[in-house]
Design a protein around this motif. Structure first.
Motif, short mmCIF file in Angstrom:
data_model
loop_
_atom_site.label_atom_id
_atom_site.label_comp_id
_atom_site.label_asym_id
_atom_site.label_seq_id
_atom_site.Cartn_x
_atom_site.Cartn_y
_atom_site.Cartn_z
N CYS A 128 -11.47 4.52 4.93
CA CYS A 128 -11.67 3.42 3.76
C CYS A 128 -10.43 3.15 2.82
CB CYS A 128 -12.71 4.21 2.76
SG CYS A 128 -11.97 5.81 2.13
N GLU A 129 -10.50 2.04 2.32
CA GLU A 129 -9.48 1.69 1.09
C GLU A 129 -10.02 1.60 -0.22
OE1 GLU A 129 -8.21 -2.10 3.03
OE2 GLU A 129 -6.54 -1.00 3.79
N ALA A 130 -9.47 1.88 -1.36
CA ALA A 130 -10.04 2.04 -2.60
C ALA A 130 -9.23 1.67 -3.65
CB ALA A 130 -10.31 3.58 -2.77
N ASN A 131 -9.60 0.98 -4.86
CA ASN A 131 -9.00 0.79 -6.01
C ASN A 131 -9.63 1.54 -6.92
OD1 ASN A 131 -7.10 -1.70 -5.18
ND2 ASN A 131 -8.82 -2.32 -4.39
N ILE A 132 -8.79 2.27 -7.63
CA ILE A 132 -9.17 3.17 -8.70
C ILE A 132 -8.95 2.37 -10.01
CG2 ILE A 132 -8.79 5.40 -9.80
CD1 ILE A 132 -7.54 6.22 -6.95
N VAL A 133 -9.92 2.34 -10.70
CA VAL A 133 -9.57 1.47 -11.83
C VAL A 133 -9.27 2.34 -12.92
CG1 VAL A 133 -11.06 0.18 -13.75
CG2 VAL A 133 -11.85 -0.02 -11.34
N ILE A 134 -7.94 1.96 -13.62
CA ILE A 134 -7.30 2.62 -14.61
C ILE A 134 -7.70 1.96 -15.97
CG2 ILE A 134 -4.92 3.24 -15.36
CD1 ILE A 134 -5.50 4.28 -12.77
N SER A 135 -7.82 0.51 -16.18
CA SER A 135 -8.22 0.25 -17.29
C SER A 135 -8.89 -1.23 -17.02
CB SER A 135 -6.98 -0.10 -18.27
OG SER A 135 -7.31 -0.51 -19.41
#
Length: 360
Positions: free
Chosen positions: A298-305
């Motif tokens: 999987c690929e992910a984008n972790i929302v920081i702000s």
């Protein structure tokens, strides 16, 4: 003729380049989300690799992939005939060493004590009688001393008999305990040849077949939760300080192309892999796909702000050091905020109506 043509071609290219205008843009207000990219795999909750504690050959695989197992369920049996024979021998030695199995020896020593006591009591009576006669000046001193010596020897013989009994009992108890411990050790070693699951779950994979060699350094099976899965992600060391428990994650998988799933950070493992210079974090799905399998990538984008109304410009308009180019190539210092892959937030230095020139 050729040189004239070349000069004309160069002049034409020069004029074309001189006439081209640089790209420009203006700041716009819109939504911007800063995130950290990560890649990883899907893992079963409580997923672990099963290892053997001994070297050996696989005699029989006792489960199949997909089977549900409980804690302590036998997974693989190794060839352990020698260990079984050693355990049986230890059992025989333990049985032979029991105090109850040495009753005849102890009875003999007890009889010796009884005989020594009787002789001691008899010699005590004779000595007392001879002493009374000697006090009355009857008999000889030699008879008196002989009775005294006989009584003393009888006392020593009685004490020696008791000492031999106690020493024999102590030795038998030690041998019994020692043989029992040896039996327990061998029984434990024999159990090591039947490799069992450490927790309840589902057998994901069997890594060894009958006849293959097993060592404590090689995994033989993979077991994990049958229905609950988590996401294991690798985070670059430069981004790990931005990661917090509970942050939103947008996950994409090749097995579900075109669909984005939401997850959240559940655990940050505070240890960096020195080889890859990355940290491992775990996440759980807010709403998991209907079907999942361990080790799906999987690929992910972790929302920081995230900000709804932010003044932004394209990232490629931002110069090193936090400058932008205005008309007549005037440099303007700006302060920046959130940044995604395409745009960057401008916190100060621009009003919003300036024409920005794209750096060449």
């Amino acid at each position: 003729m050729y040189s004239k043509f070349l000069i004309l071609l160069l002049l034409s290219a020069f004029c074309t380049s001189c006439g081209s205008k640089p790209e420009t843009t203006r700041p716009v207000t819109g939504t911007i989300t800063e995130s950290v990219y990560a890649s990883g795999v899907i893992k079963g909750e409580n997923q672990y690799q099963v290892y053997s504690t001994v070297n050996g050959l696989v005699e029989k695989v006792l489960v199949s992939e997909g089977d549900l197992v409980k804690k302590g369920t036998p997974v693989i049996q190794l060839v352990g005939k020698v260990a079984m024979l050693n355990t049986e021998n230890a059992g025989l030695a333990a049985a032979y060493s029991r105090i109850s199995a040495n009753g005849e020896r102890l009875s003999e020593l007890e009889n010796n004590i009884s005989l020594a006591r009787q002789k001691m009591n008899n010699d005590a009576s004779l000595f007392e009688r001879q002493k009374n006669l000697w006090d009355q000046k009857i008999g000889t001193r030699l008879e008196y001393e002989q009775r005294e010596l006989a009584y003393s020897n009888a006392v020593n013989a009685f004490e020696t008999a008791k000492l031999r009994y106690n020493e024999a009992l102590k030795q038998l108890r030690f041998q019994e305990q020692q043989s029992q411990k040896n039996l327990q050790i061998l029984q434990t070693s024999a159990k090591d040849y039947i490799i069992k699951s450490e927790s309840e779950g589902q057998v994901y994979d069997i890594l060894k077949k009958a006849g293959e060699m097993v060592t404590p350094q090689t995994a033989i099976a993979i077991i994990g939760d049958a229905s609950r899965f988590l996401i294991e992600l690798q985070i670059d060391e430069y981004d790990i300080a931005k990661i917090k428990i509970g942050q939103k994650i947008l996950v994409n998988m090749d097995s579900y192309r075109g669909t984005t799933f939401e997850a959240k950070v559940s655990r940050v493992i505070p240890y960096m892999n020195e080889r890859s210079k990355s940290f491992t974090i775990e996440a759980v799905f807010v709403k998991a796909p209907q079907t999942l399998y361990p080790n799906l990538t999987c690929e992910a984008n972790i929302v920081i702000s995230h900000k709804e109304k932010a003044l932004t410009i394209p990232r490629d308009y931002l110069l090193d050091g936090g400058y932008v180019l205005l008309q007549k190539e005037k440099k303007q210092k700006v302060s920046t905020g959130l940044m995604d892959y395409q745009r960057v937030e401008i916190l100060g230095g621009l009003k919003g109506d300036e024409n920005l020139i794209k750096p060449q």
